[in-house]
Design an enzyme around this catalytic site. Structure first.
Site, PDB file in Angstrom:
ATOM      1  N   ARG A  67       0.078   4.807  11.257  1.00 40.61           N
ATOM      2  CA  ARG A  67      -1.380   4.641  11.395  1.00 40.61           C
ATOM      3  C   ARG A  67      -1.654   3.200  11.816  1.00 40.61           C
ATOM      4  O   ARG A  67      -1.752   2.306  10.991  1.00 40.61           O
ATOM      5  CB  ARG A  67      -2.069   4.980  10.072  1.00 40.61           C
ATOM      6  CG  ARG A  67      -1.991   6.464   9.737  1.00 40.61           C
ATOM      7  CD  ARG A  67      -2.800   6.832   8.515  1.00 40.61           C
ATOM      8  NE  ARG A  67      -2.041   6.585   7.296  1.00 40.61           N
ATOM      9  CZ  ARG A  67      -1.380   7.527   6.611  1.00 40.61           C
ATOM     10  NH1 ARG A  67      -1.389   8.779   7.051  1.00 40.61           N
ATOM     11  NH2 ARG A  67      -0.715   7.225   5.535  1.00 40.61           N
ATOM     12  N   GLU A 105      -9.884  -3.481   5.048  1.00 44.29           N
ATOM     13  CA  GLU A 105      -9.587  -2.543   3.967  1.00 44.29           C
ATOM     14  C   GLU A 105      -8.474  -3.086   3.074  1.00 44.29           C
ATOM     15  O   GLU A 105      -8.527  -2.944   1.857  1.00 44.29           O
ATOM     16  CB  GLU A 105      -9.192  -1.177   4.541  1.00 44.29           C
ATOM     17  CG  GLU A 105     -10.295  -0.488   5.345  1.00 44.29           C
ATOM     18  CD  GLU A 105     -11.538  -0.144   4.520  1.00 44.29           C
ATOM     19  OE1 GLU A 105     -11.390   0.173   3.321  1.00 44.29           O
ATOM     20  OE2 GLU A 105     -12.648  -0.201   5.085  1.00 44.29           O
ATOM     21  N   GLU A 146       0.800  -1.221   0.000  1.00 46.18           N
ATOM     22  CA  GLU A 146       0.000   0.000   0.000  1.00 46.18           C
ATOM     23  C   GLU A 146       0.833   1.270   0.000  1.00 46.18           C
ATOM     24  O   GLU A 146       0.447   2.277  -0.565  1.00 46.18           O
ATOM     25  CB  GLU A 146      -0.950  -0.002   1.206  1.00 46.18           C
ATOM     26  CG  GLU A 146      -2.028  -1.059   1.080  1.00 46.18           C
ATOM     27  CD  GLU A 146      -2.922  -1.129   2.311  1.00 46.18           C
ATOM     28  OE1 GLU A 146      -3.178  -0.061   2.905  1.00 46.18           O
ATOM     29  OE2 GLU A 146      -3.336  -2.235   2.675  1.00 46.18           O
ATOM     30  N   TYR A 166       5.343   2.303  10.782  1.00 43.00           N
ATOM     31  CA  TYR A 166       4.129   2.911  10.271  1.00 43.00           C
ATOM     32  C   TYR A 166       3.315   3.631  11.350  1.00 43.00           C
ATOM     33  O   TYR A 166       3.171   3.135  12.468  1.00 43.00           O
ATOM     34  CB  TYR A 166       3.275   1.823   9.624  1.00 43.00           C
ATOM     35  CG  TYR A 166       2.234   2.393   8.723  1.00 43.00           C
ATOM     36  CD1 TYR A 166       2.609   3.206   7.683  1.00 43.00           C
ATOM     37  CD2 TYR A 166       0.891   2.146   8.953  1.00 43.00           C
ATOM     38  CE1 TYR A 166       1.646   3.767   6.861  1.00 43.00           C
ATOM     39  CE2 TYR A 166      -0.065   2.680   8.134  1.00 43.00           C
ATOM     40  CZ  TYR A 166       0.318   3.503   7.092  1.00 43.00           C
ATOM     41  OH  TYR A 166      -0.631   4.054   6.291  1.00 43.00           O
ATOM     42  N   HIS A 169      -0.596  -3.739  11.709  1.00 39.08           N
ATOM     43  CA  HIS A 169       0.788  -3.283  11.821  1.00 39.08           C
ATOM     44  C   HIS A 169       1.324  -3.490  13.227  1.00 39.08           C
ATOM     45  O   HIS A 169       0.625  -3.948  14.103  1.00 39.08           O
ATOM     46  CB  HIS A 169       0.879  -1.794  11.473  1.00 39.08           C
ATOM     47  CG  HIS A 169       0.323  -1.465  10.135  1.00 39.08           C
ATOM     48  ND1 HIS A 169      -0.973  -1.034   9.964  1.00 39.08           N
ATOM     49  CD2 HIS A 169       0.873  -1.509   8.904  1.00 39.08           C
ATOM     50  CE1 HIS A 169      -1.204  -0.830   8.670  1.00 39.08           C
ATOM     51  NE2 HIS A 169      -0.096  -1.113   8.002  1.00 39.08           N
ATOM     52  N   ASP A 191      -2.375  -4.674   3.485  1.00 41.14           N
ATOM     53  CA  ASP A 191      -2.490  -5.010   4.910  1.00 41.14           C
ATOM     54  C   ASP A 191      -3.483  -6.146   5.167  1.00 41.14           C
ATOM     55  O   ASP A 191      -4.436  -6.324   4.422  1.00 41.14           O
ATOM     56  CB  ASP A 191      -2.941  -3.783   5.703  1.00 41.14           C
ATOM     57  CG  ASP A 191      -1.927  -2.654   5.607  1.00 41.14           C
ATOM     58  OD1 ASP A 191      -0.775  -2.936   5.229  1.00 41.14           O
ATOM     59  OD2 ASP A 191      -2.307  -1.501   5.891  1.00 41.14           O
ATOM     60  N   ASP A 202      -6.181  -6.625   6.881  1.00 46.03           N
ATOM     61  CA  ASP A 202      -7.417  -6.238   7.556  1.00 46.03           C
ATOM     62  C   ASP A 202      -8.468  -6.051   6.470  1.00 46.03           C
ATOM     63  O   ASP A 202      -8.203  -6.300   5.297  1.00 46.03           O
ATOM     64  CB  ASP A 202      -7.235  -4.979   8.410  1.00 46.03           C
ATOM     65  CG  ASP A 202      -6.709  -3.793   7.614  1.00 46.03           C
ATOM     66  OD1 ASP A 202      -6.821  -3.799   6.372  1.00 46.03           O
ATOM     67  OD2 ASP A 202      -6.191  -2.850   8.227  1.00 46.03           O
TER      68      ASP A 202
END
Length: 773
Positions: A290, A86, A9, A288, A333, A82, A84
């Site tokens: 976020r 999303e 991403e 990371y 993450h 990632d 998850d």
DNA sequence: CAGTGAGCGAGCTTCCGCTTGACTT
């Protein structure tokens, strides 16, 4: 042509991973989602099982084209977004848009960017989890339906360009409700009685013991009579207890806790924190930024423990694995931590350095030993009453993680009793009273939210995600639902009764309270929008709405529920309510009648007018226009009184004349002003009151400003009157018409020549002096 | 930039979550 194309991403992540994978792998980034629902209409086909209409975002066209080309040439495409909801959807969208074939596509995931983790992921590929993708589609579609059906309703019923949504509307509600709690808060007061004893220790050292009366007293009279009774009493140590205690370090940072601590310790806004963290991340300094996970990689834990051992010794090492407990965490993450623990500081500007050090200390502390304390409690009795005074002390036996880091508290009013070491006393010791003081203390209303404490609250409720906390906080301010500002406090009288030298004296002290710094206040429009939504769409504003739909998204992800069925169950009644409110709901202006004007006998009311909140005297008819006056900063429809409202009509007022021209006092967009010869002079905050200011004082302000303006000009040039060297708010600068230029620090502004100025103007970037709105 | 306070009505606004730049101050 590389055999393998890996898509992640973030480009910074791509760069790191490429190093681990070697030359057979090309690693590229999708820059987040590559497509989204079409913006026109709803982007959803309501009559066809809510089929989404996806469109590649214009700013992603280039990325998508490049990825398409690369994917065509690759033997295997590895989708490494990632792990998850999303992230799974991003992989699926890539799969669809790039036209990938199942046999040459692999889905891989990892939670930390280490060589082992990546290689391990490559060894264990799977395929796209369509259930998880469907959970994301349900989330996306629900948010679109809520946002794009409620917002137009607001445009129609309140005013254009407003917005509502599952997340932002709840954030606003939190602020509105807190403000109402504060307005309804009843202040109470009580007396705290402190006894100060002189202590002479065996070796002759003199110290003081402060002990507080165990109970609070509500009446002055009782406080006074207690002091009278205690006058001349004998005080004696009744009990001494020692208890061991400990403090443990907080877990390493997540997005939310980083925003909170950076706000408390460094004074950063949440947006500022994220911008700086982004730069640190791109420079490879931190992981990371976020994330909702408090997990640390093995590498990070080992790195921390060796740094701790080297700096403070083995006793300070205590490695731990923290468990994420926040609602709805997806843990794709690691926690936010330095990439290399051995770097205690970094190069960079001062904000970057300070944020980095905060992250470094927090991470390090999380792997350090508990602090060991000893709490001492001394109880003091007296000969005249059964009342007990208590002194508490705390001694640090072993500092542990406190050597490095102490988390701050949001509670700015927390008692800062500096609990130190208490003098060595034993039961039966007689104490010598130096002074006793009963001071009136007032109860505190619940605190207003800061940006960061609002983020914490939203995280607690499971509303919003690490990537949206900062944008949401900006949105509700941009819509002017909420305003972040400072507000002046006021003063009140606190009563004090003091017993010393066998006499009792009463006195009063003026204390400041209620000063607010960078706090979030609801605006009138925010309040009206909130009340409108609360009236017609209570279930969406419910603090549990997100939690409820999240549980259903989980069901979809597990394969136990069809996503369109879930949406249908929500949408059918919701849409009916939207239609119904559209047809029958009244326009909402937050109108409130305050009373009747004594002079004209007409009604006085407040409401949201075309240009904001106003007071209105009289009702508009064909023959008559009502009188209007705008509310001032800090006033609100809900709390303004009749008297305050009527005061607004007293301005602007003429106070006299100066140099044969009128001097007028008024209140404008930038606060109270004096107007003279169509020039404006600001009143001094906290000094001048527009209702009572005299002509003499107004003239003083005019002349003061005139002399300031004279000093503003440092130098001008005969060659070109357009060019001036001026003294501004941020130091000297060169002004040419409406453009301003910075003077290099190496030059002395007063001695610049005309040619030098020309050179600076030519070199410097021309910036338009002011943005017009 | 600090006086305003209506409804002939074009065309537009808006959500949440993933990402980073291209823009100002």
């Amino acid at each position: 042509m590389e055999e393998n194309l890996v898509i992640v991403e973030s480009p910074a992540k791509a760069k790191t991973i490429e190093k681990f994978l070697g030359k057979d792998y090309l690693v590229k980034s999708s820059f987040g989602h590559i497509r989204d629902l079409a913006k026109k209409n709803l982007g959803i086909d309501i009559n066809n099982s809510y089929k989404p209409e996806y469109i590649v975002s214009p700013d992603k066209k280039k990325v998508v084209d490049e990825l398409k080309k690369l994917a065509k040439g690759a033997k295997v495409v590895w989708l490494a977004s990632d792990e998850d909801r999303e992230g799974e959807a991003i992989s699926w969208h890539l799969y669809e848009v790039l036209g990938l074939k199942p046999e040459k596509t692999r889905r891989i995931v990892f939670h930390e960017i280490t060589k082992d983790a990546i290689l391990n992921a490559i060894k264990n590929p799977r395929f796209i989890d369509i259930n998880l993708v469907n959970a994301q589609q349900a989330r996306r579609v629900l948010d679109r339906l809520v946002g794009f059906e409620l917002s137009p309703l607001l445009w129609k019923k309140i005013k254009p360009s407003l917005s509502a949504g599952r997340v932002q509307s709840v954030a606003v509600k939190l602020i509105v409700e807190r403000e109402r709690e504060i307005n309804a808060f009843q202040v109470s007061s009580s007396f705290r009685v402190g006894a100060h004893f002189n202590i002479v220790e065996p070796k002759g050292k003199v110290s003081e013991l402060l002990a507080e009366l165990e109970k609070r007293i509500t009446e002055v009279s009782s406080a006074k009579s207690l002091l009278e009774k205690l006058n001349g009493a004998e005080f004696r140590v009744a009990d001494v207890t020692k208890k061991p205690g400990k403090k443990s370090p907080s877990p390493p940072f997540t997005t939310s806790t980083l925003q909170q601590e950076a706000s408390r310790k460094l004074g950063f806004s949440v947006a500022q924190t994220m911008t700086i963290a982004q730069r640190l991340y791109e420079a490879g300094k931190i992981t990371y930024m976020r994330t909702d996970s408090v997990n640390l990689s093995q590498t990070a834990i080992l790195g921390s423990s060796s740094v701790i051992e080297a700096l403070y010794g083995k006793d300070y090492v205590h490695t731990r694995n923290f468990v994420t407990k926040s609602k709805g965490a997806q843990e794709a993450h690691e926690a936010i931590r330095p990439t290399f623990m051995e770097n205690s500081s970094i190069d960079g500007n001062s904000t970057e350095q300070r944020l980095y050090e905060l992250i470094w200390k927090r991470t390090l502390a999380s792997q350090m030993a508990d602090a060991i304390l000893e709490k001492t409690n001394i109880r003091v009795s007296n000969s005249n009453t059964p009342e007990i005074f208590v002194a508490t002390g705390e001694v640090l036996k072993f500092d542990g993680f406190l050597k490095v880091y102490m988390e701050s508290s949001d509670d700015e009013n927390a008692d800062e009793e500096s609990k130190g070491l208490l003098p060595p006393l034993k039961v039966g010791d007689i104490l010598d009273l130096r002074k006793m003081e009963a001071a009136e203390k007032f109860s505190l209303h619940p605190p207003r939210y800061t940006e960061a404490s609002l983020v914490k609250k939203m995280e607690d409720l499971g509303i919003g995600r690490p990537s949206t906390y900062a944008p949401t906080i900006s949105t509700i301010q941009q819509r002017e639902y909420v305003i972040k500002e400072d507000r002046d406090g006021s003063t009140r009288i606190s009563r004090i009764i003091v017993l010393s030298n066998k006499t009792i004296k009463e006195s009063q002290k003026e204390e400041n309270f209620g000063f607010e710094k960078s706090k979030l206040f609801p605006t009138d429009i925010g309040t009206v929008v909130n009340d409108f939504l609360e009236q017609y769409f209570k279930e969406i504003l419910d603090y549990n709405f997100t939690a409820t739909v999240e549980a259903e998204f989980d069901q979809i992800a597990e394969g136990n529920m069809i996503w369109s069925t879930m949406i249908d169950k929500f949408y059918k009644p919701f849409h009916l309510k939207v239609d119904d409110t559209d047809k029958t709901g009244e326009r909402s202006k937050g109108e409130r009648v305050l009373g009747t004007d004594a002079v004209s006998g007409k009604p006085v009311l407040v409401k949201i007018g075309r240009y904001g909140p106003v007071v209105q005297i009289g009702i508009a008819t064909d023959e008559e226009k009502p009188r209007f006056a705008s509310l001032q900063k800090g006033q609100s429809l809900e709390t303004i009184t009749m008297e305050e409202a009527m005061d607004l009509f007293k301005l602007p007022r003429k106070v006299g004349s100066f140099e044969d021209n009128d001097v007028v006092i008024g209140i404008g967009r930038f606060g109270p002003y004096v107007r003279h010869l169509s020039k404006f002079y600001s009143l001094k905050r906290g000094v001048d009151d527009p209702m009572t200011i005299t002509l003499d004082r107004a003239i003083e302000l005019i002349e003061g400003k005139r002399s300031d303006d004279k000093n503003k000009l440092i130098k001008s040039f005969a060659e070109d009157p357009e060019i001036q060297i001026l003294n501004g708010r941020y130091g000297p600068y060169i002004a040419v018409g409406k453009s301003n230029f910075k003077i290099p620090k190496s030059k002395d502004p007063a001695s610049l020549s005309y040619e030098e100025c020309k050179a600076i103007i030519k070199a410097g970037p021309t910036k338009p002096s002011k943005k017009k709105k």
